[in-house]
Design a protein around this motif. Structure first.
Motif, PDB file in Angstrom:
ATOM      1  N   THR A   1      -8.753   3.754  -3.540  1.00 50.20           N
ATOM      2  CA  THR A   1     -10.078   3.189  -3.809  1.00 50.20           C
ATOM      3  C   THR A   1     -11.109   4.305  -3.659  1.00 50.20           C
ATOM      4  O   THR A   1     -10.804   5.376  -3.111  1.00 50.20           O
ATOM      5  CB  THR A   1     -10.410   2.064  -2.807  1.00 50.20           C
ATOM      6  OG1 THR A   1     -10.517   2.624  -1.491  1.00 50.20           O
ATOM      7  CG2 THR A   1      -9.366   0.961  -2.826  1.00 50.20           C
ATOM      8  N   GLY A   2     -12.307   4.055  -4.121  1.00 47.28           N
ATOM      9  CA  GLY A   2     -13.371   5.045  -3.989  1.00 47.28           C
ATOM     10  C   GLY A   2     -13.650   5.406  -2.542  1.00 47.28           C
ATOM     11  O   GLY A   2     -13.869   6.570  -2.198  1.00 47.28           O
ATOM     12  N   GLN A   3     -13.621   4.423  -1.672  1.00 44.20           N
ATOM     13  CA  GLN A   3     -13.859   4.650  -0.253  1.00 44.20           C
ATOM     14  C   GLN A   3     -12.752   5.510   0.357  1.00 44.20           C
ATOM     15  O   GLN A   3     -13.021   6.416   1.144  1.00 44.20           O
ATOM     16  CB  GLN A   3     -13.961   3.318   0.481  1.00 44.20           C
ATOM     17  CG  GLN A   3     -14.311   3.440   1.944  1.00 44.20           C
ATOM     18  CD  GLN A   3     -14.431   2.088   2.627  1.00 44.20           C
ATOM     19  OE1 GLN A   3     -14.100   1.061   2.060  1.00 44.20           O
ATOM     20  NE2 GLN A   3     -14.919   2.098   3.849  1.00 44.20           N
ATOM     21  N   GLU A   4     -11.519   5.248  -0.034  1.00 52.03           N
ATOM     22  CA  GLU A   4     -10.400   6.045   0.472  1.00 52.03           C
ATOM     23  C   GLU A   4     -10.476   7.481  -0.036  1.00 52.03           C
ATOM     24  O   GLU A   4     -10.190   8.426   0.704  1.00 52.03           O
ATOM     25  CB  GLU A   4      -9.075   5.410   0.066  1.00 52.03           C
ATOM     26  CG  GLU A   4      -8.788   4.096   0.771  1.00 52.03           C
ATOM     27  CD  GLU A   4      -7.615   3.340   0.194  1.00 52.03           C
ATOM     28  OE1 GLU A   4      -7.007   2.555   0.955  1.00 52.03           O
ATOM     29  OE2 GLU A   4      -7.303   3.512  -1.009  1.00 52.03           O
TER      30      GLU A   4
ATOM     31  N   LEU B   1      -2.140  10.272   6.082  1.00 50.00           N
ATOM     32  CA  LEU B   1      -3.376  11.016   5.859  1.00 50.00           C
ATOM     33  C   LEU B   1      -4.600  10.124   5.973  1.00 50.00           C
ATOM     34  O   LEU B   1      -5.632  10.540   6.487  1.00 50.00           O
ATOM     35  CB  LEU B   1      -3.371  11.667   4.465  1.00 50.00           C
ATOM     36  CG  LEU B   1      -2.548  12.930   4.308  1.00 50.00           C
ATOM     37  CD1 LEU B   1      -2.586  13.403   2.866  1.00 50.00           C
ATOM     38  CD2 LEU B   1      -3.024  14.024   5.236  1.00 50.00           C
ATOM     39  N   LEU B   2      -4.495   8.907   5.476  1.00 49.56           N
ATOM     40  CA  LEU B   2      -5.654   8.009   5.478  1.00 49.56           C
ATOM     41  C   LEU B   2      -6.054   7.576   6.872  1.00 49.56           C
ATOM     42  O   LEU B   2      -7.213   7.671   7.241  1.00 49.56           O
ATOM     43  CB  LEU B   2      -5.373   6.771   4.626  1.00 49.56           C
ATOM     44  CG  LEU B   2      -5.575   6.922   3.138  1.00 49.56           C
ATOM     45  CD1 LEU B   2      -5.184   5.640   2.425  1.00 49.56           C
ATOM     46  CD2 LEU B   2      -7.018   7.274   2.816  1.00 49.56           C
TER      47      LEU B   2
ATOM     48  N   ARG C   1      -5.283  17.700  -0.996  1.00 48.90           N
ATOM     49  CA  ARG C   1      -5.698  17.968  -2.385  1.00 48.90           C
ATOM     50  C   ARG C   1      -4.810  17.222  -3.382  1.00 48.90           C
ATOM     51  O   ARG C   1      -5.296  16.684  -4.374  1.00 48.90           O
ATOM     52  CB  ARG C   1      -5.653  19.463  -2.666  1.00 48.90           C
ATOM     53  CG  ARG C   1      -6.793  20.221  -2.045  1.00 48.90           C
ATOM     54  CD  ARG C   1      -6.779  21.675  -2.443  1.00 48.90           C
ATOM     55  NE  ARG C   1      -7.889  22.375  -1.812  1.00 48.90           N
ATOM     56  CZ  ARG C   1      -7.831  23.617  -1.382  1.00 48.90           C
ATOM     57  NH1 ARG C   1      -6.730  24.322  -1.529  1.00 48.90           N
ATOM     58  NH2 ARG C   1      -8.885  24.176  -0.819  1.00 48.90           N
ATOM     59  N   LEU C   2      -3.507  17.205  -3.113  1.00 49.69           N
ATOM     60  CA  LEU C   2      -2.586  16.477  -3.994  1.00 49.69           C
ATOM     61  C   LEU C   2      -2.920  14.985  -4.022  1.00 49.69           C
ATOM     62  O   LEU C   2      -2.895  14.354  -5.077  1.00 49.69           O
ATOM     63  CB  LEU C   2      -1.140  16.678  -3.546  1.00 49.69           C
ATOM     64  CG  LEU C   2      -0.527  18.037  -3.818  1.00 49.69           C
ATOM     65  CD1 LEU C   2       0.851  18.131  -3.175  1.00 49.69           C
ATOM     66  CD2 LEU C   2      -0.430  18.298  -5.308  1.00 49.69           C
ATOM     67  N   GLU C   3      -3.225  14.442  -2.861  1.00 49.75           N
ATOM     68  CA  GLU C   3      -3.555  13.016  -2.785  1.00 49.75           C
ATOM     69  C   GLU C   3      -4.871  12.721  -3.494  1.00 49.75           C
ATOM     70  O   GLU C   3      -4.993  11.724  -4.199  1.00 49.75           O
ATOM     71  CB  GLU C   3      -3.613  12.551  -1.327  1.00 49.75           C
ATOM     72  CG  GLU C   3      -2.276  12.604  -0.618  1.00 49.75           C
ATOM     73  CD  GLU C   3      -1.212  11.733  -1.274  1.00 49.75           C
ATOM     74  OE1 GLU C   3      -1.482  10.557  -1.562  1.00 49.75           O
ATOM     75  OE2 GLU C   3      -0.094  12.231  -1.490  1.00 49.75           O
ATOM     76  N   ILE C   4      -5.864  13.588  -3.355  1.00 54.09           N
ATOM     77  CA  ILE C   4      -7.153  13.399  -4.033  1.00 54.09           C
ATOM     78  C   ILE C   4      -6.959  13.434  -5.543  1.00 54.09           C
ATOM     79  O   ILE C   4      -7.586  12.679  -6.286  1.00 54.09           O
ATOM     80  CB  ILE C   4      -8.184  14.451  -3.563  1.00 54.09           C
ATOM     81  CG1 ILE C   4      -8.591  14.166  -2.115  1.00 54.09           C
ATOM     82  CG2 ILE C   4      -9.408  14.461  -4.471  1.00 54.09           C
ATOM     83  CD1 ILE C   4      -9.463  15.239  -1.488  1.00 54.09           C
ATOM     84  N   ASN C   5      -6.057  14.296  -6.010  1.00 47.50           N
ATOM     85  CA  ASN C   5      -5.794  14.408  -7.446  1.00 47.50           C
ATOM     86  C   ASN C   5      -5.177  13.144  -8.037  1.00 47.50           C
ATOM     87  O   ASN C   5      -5.249  12.925  -9.250  1.00 47.50           O
ATOM     88  CB  ASN C   5      -4.908  15.614  -7.738  1.00 47.50           C
ATOM     89  CG  ASN C   5      -5.654  16.920  -7.589  1.00 47.50           C
ATOM     90  OD1 ASN C   5      -6.872  16.971  -7.684  1.00 47.50           O
ATOM     91  ND2 ASN C   5      -4.929  17.982  -7.310  1.00 47.50           N
ATOM     92  N   LYS C   6      -4.590  12.286  -7.204  1.00 45.38           N
ATOM     93  CA  LYS C   6      -4.055  11.015  -7.697  1.00 45.38           C
ATOM     94  C   LYS C   6      -5.178  10.086  -8.134  1.00 45.38           C
ATOM     95  O   LYS C   6      -4.963   9.204  -8.965  1.00 45.38           O
ATOM     96  CB  LYS C   6      -3.206  10.336  -6.614  1.00 45.38           C
ATOM     97  CG  LYS C   6      -1.918  11.071  -6.317  1.00 45.38           C
ATOM     98  CD  LYS C   6      -1.128  10.361  -5.254  1.00 45.38           C
ATOM     99  CE  LYS C   6       0.153  11.111  -4.910  1.00 45.38           C
ATOM    100  NZ  LYS C   6       0.912  10.433  -3.844  1.00 45.38           N
TER     101      LYS C   6
ATOM    102  N   ALA D   1       0.838  -1.205   0.000  1.00 46.16           N
ATOM    103  CA  ALA D   1       0.000   0.000   0.000  1.00 46.16           C
ATOM    104  C   ALA D   1       0.865   1.244   0.000  1.00 46.16           C
ATOM    105  O   ALA D   1       0.597   2.201  -0.721  1.00 46.16           O
ATOM    106  CB  ALA D   1      -0.933  -0.009   1.209  1.00 46.16           C
ATOM    107  N   ALA D   2       1.926   1.236   0.789  1.00 41.81           N
ATOM    108  CA  ALA D   2       2.827   2.395   0.829  1.00 41.81           C
ATOM    109  C   ALA D   2       3.565   2.541  -0.492  1.00 41.81           C
ATOM    110  O   ALA D   2       3.817   3.648  -0.959  1.00 41.81           O
ATOM    111  CB  ALA D   2       3.810   2.243   1.978  1.00 41.81           C
TER     112      ALA D   2
END
Length: 92
Positions: A68-71, A34-35, A57-62, A25-26
């Protein structure tokens, strides 16, 4: 007694798989800090709110290439909460 030994052996063999899954995962570019607040370096524990918002925001842009959708939903909720907190602080 045999059942207990079988269960102990199964758990012993499964532990490296759990560690490997966490490393995978890493390695996939997920920010576990963050998660779910895992593997957070000391420097990130004292980060500023605007810095945390930018990082989320950077992580969401990935997108779904990494998360996953839930994450992604969890990250979006954290972003909304942090933005609300920042706006509340600024408005005070």
């Amino acid at each position: 007694m045999k059942k207990i030994i079988a269960i102990a052996c199964t758990l012993t063999l499964a532990l490296p798989l759990v560690a490997a899954a966490a490393d995978k995962a890493a390695a996939n570019g997920k920010d576990l800090c963050l998660l779910n607040s895992q593997n957070c370096p000391a420097s990130e524990q004292a980060e500023t709110l605007p810095g945390r918002i930018a990082k989320i925001r950077l992580e969401i842009n990935k997108g779904t290439a990494v998360y996953t959708g839930q994450e992604l939903n969890l990250l979006k909720q954290k972003l909304e909460d942090d933005e609300y907190l920042l706006n509340t602080i600024i408005s005070s």
